[in-house]
Design a protein around this motif. Structure first.
Motif, PDB file in Angstrom:
ATOM      1  N   LEU A   1       4.843  11.474 -29.947  1.00 30.23           N
ATOM      2  CA  LEU A   1       3.561  12.150 -29.578  1.00 30.23           C
ATOM      3  C   LEU A   1       3.681  13.687 -30.833  1.00 30.23           C
ATOM      4  O   LEU A   1       2.331  14.026 -30.619  1.00 30.23           O
TER       5      LEU A   1
ATOM      6  N   LEU B   1       1.387  12.132 -32.835  1.00 30.04           N
ATOM      7  CA  LEU B   1      -0.420  12.298 -32.364  1.00 30.04           C
ATOM      8  C   LEU B   1      -0.899  12.670 -31.865  1.00 30.04           C
ATOM      9  O   LEU B   1      -2.056  13.101 -32.493  1.00 30.04           O
TER      10      LEU B   1
ATOM     11  N   SER C   1      -4.774  14.030 -34.446  1.00 27.05           N
ATOM     12  CA  SER C   1      -5.375  13.962 -33.217  1.00 27.05           C
ATOM     13  C   SER C   1      -6.633  13.578 -33.592  1.00 27.05           C
ATOM     14  O   SER C   1      -7.765  13.369 -32.408  1.00 27.05           O
TER      15      SER C   1
ATOM     16  N   GLU D   1      -6.054   4.673 -31.158  1.00 33.58           N
ATOM     17  CA  GLU D   1      -5.511   4.304 -30.312  1.00 33.58           C
ATOM     18  C   GLU D   1      -4.070   2.692 -31.319  1.00 33.58           C
ATOM     19  O   GLU D   1      -3.332   2.369 -30.090  1.00 33.58           O
TER      20      GLU D   1
ATOM     21  N   ALA E   1      -0.834   4.144 -31.894  1.00 32.28           N
ATOM     22  CA  ALA E   1      -0.067   4.811 -30.366  1.00 32.28           C
ATOM     23  C   ALA E   1      -0.020   3.050 -29.857  1.00 32.28           C
ATOM     24  O   ALA E   1       1.954   3.274 -29.125  1.00 32.28           O
TER      25      ALA E   1
ATOM     26  N   PHE F   1      -9.257   5.793 -20.402  1.00 36.48           N
ATOM     27  CA  PHE F   1      -9.775   6.178 -22.045  1.00 36.48           C
ATOM     28  C   PHE F   1     -10.348   4.757 -22.582  1.00 36.48           C
ATOM     29  O   PHE F   1     -10.893   3.834 -21.663  1.00 36.48           O
TER      30      PHE F   1
ATOM     31  N   PHE G   1      -7.564   0.039 -26.014  1.00 39.45           N
ATOM     32  CA  PHE G   1      -6.568   0.182 -25.211  1.00 39.45           C
ATOM     33  C   PHE G   1      -7.241  -0.376 -23.561  1.00 39.45           C
ATOM     34  O   PHE G   1      -7.107  -0.770 -22.917  1.00 39.45           O
TER      35      PHE G   1
ATOM     36  N   VAL H   1      -2.047  15.459 -22.989  1.00 37.14           N
ATOM     37  CA  VAL H   1      -3.399  14.333 -22.892  1.00 37.14           C
ATOM     38  C   VAL H   1      -4.337  14.812 -22.469  1.00 37.14           C
ATOM     39  O   VAL H   1      -5.398  14.018 -23.757  1.00 37.14           O
TER      40      VAL H   1
ATOM     41  N   GLN I   1      -6.030  16.967 -25.205  1.00 36.11           N
ATOM     42  CA  GLN I   1      -6.074  16.665 -26.375  1.00 36.11           C
ATOM     43  C   GLN I   1      -5.682  16.012 -27.150  1.00 36.11           C
ATOM     44  O   GLN I   1      -7.043  15.627 -28.494  1.00 36.11           O
ATOM     45  N   THR I   2      -5.228  15.089 -26.628  1.00 29.79           N
ATOM     46  CA  THR I   2      -4.837  13.833 -27.374  1.00 29.79           C
ATOM     47  C   THR I   2      -5.163  12.598 -26.735  1.00 29.79           C
ATOM     48  O   THR I   2      -3.670  11.802 -25.700  1.00 29.79           O
ATOM     49  N   PRO I   3      -5.649  11.983 -26.086  1.00 29.69           N
ATOM     50  CA  PRO I   3      -5.602  10.827 -25.069  1.00 29.69           C
ATOM     51  C   PRO I   3      -5.570  10.023 -25.730  1.00 29.69           C
ATOM     52  O   PRO I   3      -4.499   9.279 -24.257  1.00 29.69           O
ATOM     53  N   GLU I   4      -4.540   9.225 -26.973  1.00 29.64           N
ATOM     54  CA  GLU I   4      -4.005   8.000 -27.058  1.00 29.64           C
ATOM     55  C   GLU I   4      -2.209   8.429 -26.414  1.00 29.64           C
ATOM     56  O   GLU I   4      -1.721   7.244 -26.225  1.00 29.64           O
ATOM     57  N   SER I   5      -2.446  10.031 -26.239  1.00 30.01           N
ATOM     58  CA  SER I   5      -0.560  10.360 -25.768  1.00 30.01           C
ATOM     59  C   SER I   5      -0.217   9.998 -24.330  1.00 30.01           C
ATOM     60  O   SER I   5       0.352   9.909 -23.999  1.00 30.01           O
TER      61      SER I   5
END
Lengths: 260, 246, 420
Positions: free
Chosen positions: A175, A178, A182, A187, A190, A218, A223, C370, C372-376
């Motif tokens: 986290l 990420l 950011s 992706e 992640a 998403f 993804f 999520v 802020q950082t969609p990948e999380s």
């Protein structure tokens, strides 16, 4: 190997720890069903248990079994069988009996509450499969640690560290990474990072059943491809199986080089 | 039948066996492997069984290099020092397992009778006393008719009657032309049944000879005294050696 | 002049009666006097009925320029061979029923349609089948029409090259009911359409929206099912829309939602079910809206608010098993969330009044992360994230402190109970 497996199963299924473990899952799952008619809530609670407790117990039990049967292992080592068979047999015995306790403890309430006929069957099968795979993976890791460390305290310490790292800390670092990066497309990173942690992988496997609506929100193509088709499920399962094989292979290797 | 050439074993910095060469060829011989704690007795035995992997050197059993082999162990019976078994197995299951692994005719019935184990067969092993467990251990060892027996502290925890029976059993094997390797701290046992003594010190053979020869060499009435003198002699030389520089 | 007009209006029913008396039925079939629908229409007079027998008629540009009733027997097929418009209605009081109209080709210049209604009143398009049309039923500058019981199946592949199943533009007083619409860009598209009702339709598997409002006011839609569309319903730049008793289900995908509200004022949204959508309702710049007695089940986000939204009031809704209940990017003004039921609520009710004694905060820290950082999202339901959420709950730092349900319902709200 099959013979060793057979007799270590004989031993383990009669162990009171296995009864405790089975009883814990049985009561816990029954309790959840009794408290809440809401299937998703039950599933989420079970998921937490599976992701945290199953790895911990598998690790601790694997170490305990290994260290406690050291003398018996010596007896086996003097028998005319390849030594890796002894450890693989014992490992499969531990992983198998842990899985059995888990499967019965969680599966019996499922059957009692008639979930086999419900639409949530896929979700519960995923929970069961994840639990079994995690039992195998973490008892394998603990066997490897035990093989590498004759000092019990060191062994237990290391095992707890590995568990803590994979169950909690890993996600924290992920986290952090990420959030820090950011601004970049992340992706692949992640998803890739999740593949390296069997607990994360199991969690994603369950999420694919539980929260697919959210996961589909998403934009990223990777993804979408991973989560939107069966691809995600297939890849997760394959990597999890790889995670089962990795300790197995390491146990074999370590057992061939070890002095007893 | 067992030949060891220039065997070295190192655990980390600790060199346990140093250039050890040794052979057990004479059938019908009981060799007592003796030595103080840490002298390498157990490491030697475990090396023969393939449990400890030598740093250097060669071990042959029945004419074959044992490296990476396991089938040769079928001709060796080993009595481990500590009799601890899976807690929830029964003695019969343990016997069945070993029979399952070896798949040869076994004489476990006669041995169970000899050590009066019938009433304990169906109990979980965790509930057996130390002596009874050692008897189970003995049955496991002697149930196969093998050319080589390796016994690590065989009398531990046994009552006098069982010790007598065990000695008979070992003598019987000797007469049947077996090679018996034995470690023990009980010198009377050595005196009683052993033909020769192999004395290890600091990872190599310090002394090897038959019992009468040992007594003669150290002018001792019995083995115990002989060994005591052997050790004392060693200590005095060492002390003298360490005293010299100062 | 005015009096004459009134007199004429008074006489109108009389004329109609007269026409009725002289009305005739013209039959179209391969062996009939008229073997093409167009031929029959050419000779027919207002008030006549044209009965089309079973068969396949290859014809395009059929203009219905008088008040005719066109009835198909066993769904005769009128095939446009991917060429041009098929039927265009330009007269009032036309009724078309029981036809199967198919194969209208794509055009980038005009909105080609299977059935087009142009500047007409009192039309009825009922129980037809329209297959593989660029646009299926297209009403422009028309009023008081009924589009009912039609089955429209498109074969749209991508948004750019596909049209809508039912398309209305500058219309009022339409009733669009009981149609089944699928495989188009939008199931129903309404632009500048007022005072209309959309109900009982099933709109599914459309590329973009199940139902789409643009600049349309004072409409209502109810009892519809929107399933598996790119997004369920989009309501944009419209006022005073009533939305109730609809089912929004399985609308998945990136920026996909059950219901999108964009620049909407004074709407009422009630008794709907939002089930397993990526976003239940996505609200952007919308004001004075009440949301009551809706069920939000298993959605990714039940509610997501974006941009300035004021006076949005949620009450007596059930939020059950959503991944996230509410995500609010901007703070918003005068929005309220009281007396809803939240399945995530873990509070207690000591005074047994059915309302929880501790407030519920439906916005989680992770929802903020999520955002802020969609990948999380890969960390969803991670134990670590659980810890974060817990500590944020104890002392909110990132999530809005004032966004809370002060009096959450302990049990799901039940409309039946209310009646008892």
């Amino acid at each position: 190997m099959n013979k060793i497996l057979k007799y270590s199963l004989y031993d383990l299924v009669r162990s009171r720890w296995m009864f405790f473990y089975f009883g814990f899952f049985l009561l816990f799952t029954l309790g959840l069903f009794w408290l809440s008619p809401d299937i998703s809530k039950v599933a989420i609670s079970m998921m937490n248990i599976i992701l945290i407790l199953v790895p911990l117990i598998a690790t601790m039990f694997g170490l305990m079994y290994f260290y406690n049967s050291r003398e018996f292992t010596e007896l086996l080592l003097a028998q005319p069988i390849p030594r890796q068979h002894i450890f693989l047999g014992q490992y499969l015995g531990v992983a198998g009996s842990l899985s059995l306790s888990f499967l019965l403890g969680m599966g019996v309430p499922f059957l009692l509450y008639g979930l086999t006929a419900s639409s949530d069957i896929g979700l519960f099968l995923t929970l069961l499969v994840s639990g079994v795979l995690l039992s195998f993976i973490f008892s394998g890791i603990s066997f490897y640690i035990a093989l590498k460390n004759d000092n019990r305290i060191r062994g237990f310490g290391l095992a707890i560290l590995v568990w803590l790292l994979l169950a909690v800390a890993y996600d924290g670092f992920l986290l952090l990474g990420l959030a820090h990066f950011s601004d970049y497309p992340l992706e692949k990173y992640a998803l890739g990072a999740s593949l390296f942690n069997p607990i994360d992988l199991s969690r994603i496997l369950i999420l694919l059943k539980l929260d697919i609506a959210a996961l589909m929100g998403f934009t990223g193509a990777v993804f979408k491809k991973f989560l939107g088709s069966n691809l995600g499920m297939i890849i997760s399962l394959i990597v999890l199986l790889f995670w089962v094989l990795l300790p197995l292979w390491s146990i074999r290797r370590a057992s061939l080089r070890k002095d007893f | 039948m067992i030949e060891i050439e220039q065997l070295y074993k190192r655990f980390g910095k600790n060199e346990v066996l140093k250039d050890l060469s040794l052979a057990f060829r004479q059938k019908g011989t009981i060799s007592a492997i003796l030595g103080p704690n840490g002298s390498g007795k157990t490491t030697l035995i475990k090396s023969i069984l393939g449990m400890v992997l030598p740093t250097r050197g060669l071990i042959r059993a029945f004419g074959e290099d044992i490296r990476g082999r396991w089938a040769y162990r079928d001709k060796i019976s080993y009595l481990p020092q500590i009799a601890r078994f899976p807690e929830n197995l029964r003695a019969t299951e343990l016997f069945d397992m070993v029979k399952d692994l070896r798949r040869r005719d076994a004489r476990d019935k006669a041995l169970i009778e000899l050590f009066e184990l019938e009433e304990h067969l169906q109990k979980p092993l965790a509930y057996l006393s130390g002596g009874t467990r050692q008897k189970v251990n003995l049955v496991l060892t002697f149930m196969y008719d093998n050319p080589v027996y390796i016994l690590d502290e065989p009398t531990a925890g046994l009552d006098p009657l069982s010790i007598i029976r065990l000695k008979q059993l070992i003598r019987h094997e000797k007469e049947a032309g077996k090679i018996v390797l034995l470690t023990t701290h009980i010198m009377s046992l050595v005196e009683d049944i052993a033909d020769e003594v192999v004395f290890l010190l600091d990872g190599h053979i310090h002394y090897r000879g038959s019992i009468p020869q040992l007594k003669a060499d150290y002018q001792a009435p019995d083995v115990e005294q002989a060994i005591a003198r052997l050790l004392a002699g060693e200590e005095t030389t060492e002390k003298a050696f360490t005293l010299n520089p100062s | 002049m005015k009096t004459l007009h009134i007199a004429l209006s008074a006489l109108l029913p009389l004329f109609a009666l007269f026409a009725e008396a002289n009305a005739k039925t013209i039959v179209v079939c391969a062996d009939c006097n008229y073997c093409m629908p167009g031929d029959a229409i050419a000779v027919a007079e207002a008030g006549d009925t044209i009965l089309i027998k079973p068969g396949t008629y290859y014809e395009t540009n059929i203009e219905v320029d008088k008040a005719l009733t066109i009835i198909g027997e066993n769904f005769p097929v009128i095939d446009g061979q991917m060429l041009d418009h098929i039927i265009t209605v330009t007269a009032d009081s036309v009724s078309i029923r029981g036809l199967q109209v198919q194969n209208v080709g794509l055009s980038f210049i005009e909105d080609r349609a299977a059935i087009r209604i142009e500047k007409a009143r009192h039309f009825k398009i009922i129980d037809n089948k329209v297959f593989n049309a660029f646009f299926a039923i297209y009403a422009a500058n028309s009023t008081h029409g009924i589009i009912k019981g039609n089955e429209v199946r498109g074969e749209a592949v991508e948004e750019m090259t596909s049209g809508n199943a039912i398309h209305a533009w500058y219309c009022t007083h339409l009733d669009i009911e009981d149609n089944e619409l699928y495989g188009h860009r939008d199931g129903i598209y309404l632009e500048f359409v007022h005072h209309s009702r959309i109900f009982g339709n099933k709109s599914h598997n459309n590329l973009r929206y199940g139902l789409h409002f643009m600049f349309s006011n004072d409409d209502q839609y109810y009892d519809n099912v929107f399933r598996n569309n790119g997004a369920g319903v989009a309501v944009m730049f419209s006022k005073r829309i009533l939305m109730h008793d609809n089912l929004f289900i399985n609308n998945w995908g990136r920026s996909s939602y059950g219901l999108l509200l964009k620049e909407i004022n004074d709407a009422e949204i009630f008794h709907n079910i939002f089930d397993t959508n990526t976003l239940g309702i996505f609200i952007e710049g919308s004001n004075r809206i009440t949301y009551r007695e809706n069920d939000f089940l298993r959605n990714g986000w039940a509610i997501k608010m974006h941009g300035g939204c004021t006076d949005n009031h949620f009450t007596h809704n059930n939020f059950l098993q959503n991944t996230f209940d509410i995500a609010a990017e901007a703070r918003g003004v005068d929005n309220s969330y009281d007396e809803n039921h939240w399945s995530e609520y873990t509070g207690y009710d000591l005074d047994k009044d059915g309302l929880g004694d501790v407030p519920f905060r439906p916005v989680k820290l992770f929802s903020y992360l999520v955002n802020q950082t969609p990948e999380s999202i890969v960390l969803l339901r991670s134990p670590f994230v659980g810890l974060l959420n817990f500590s944020e709950k104890a002392s909110p730092i990132f999530t809005p402190t004032d966004l809370m349900d002060h009096t959450p319902l302990m049990k799901p709200f039940s409309r039946d109970q209310k009646i008892q």
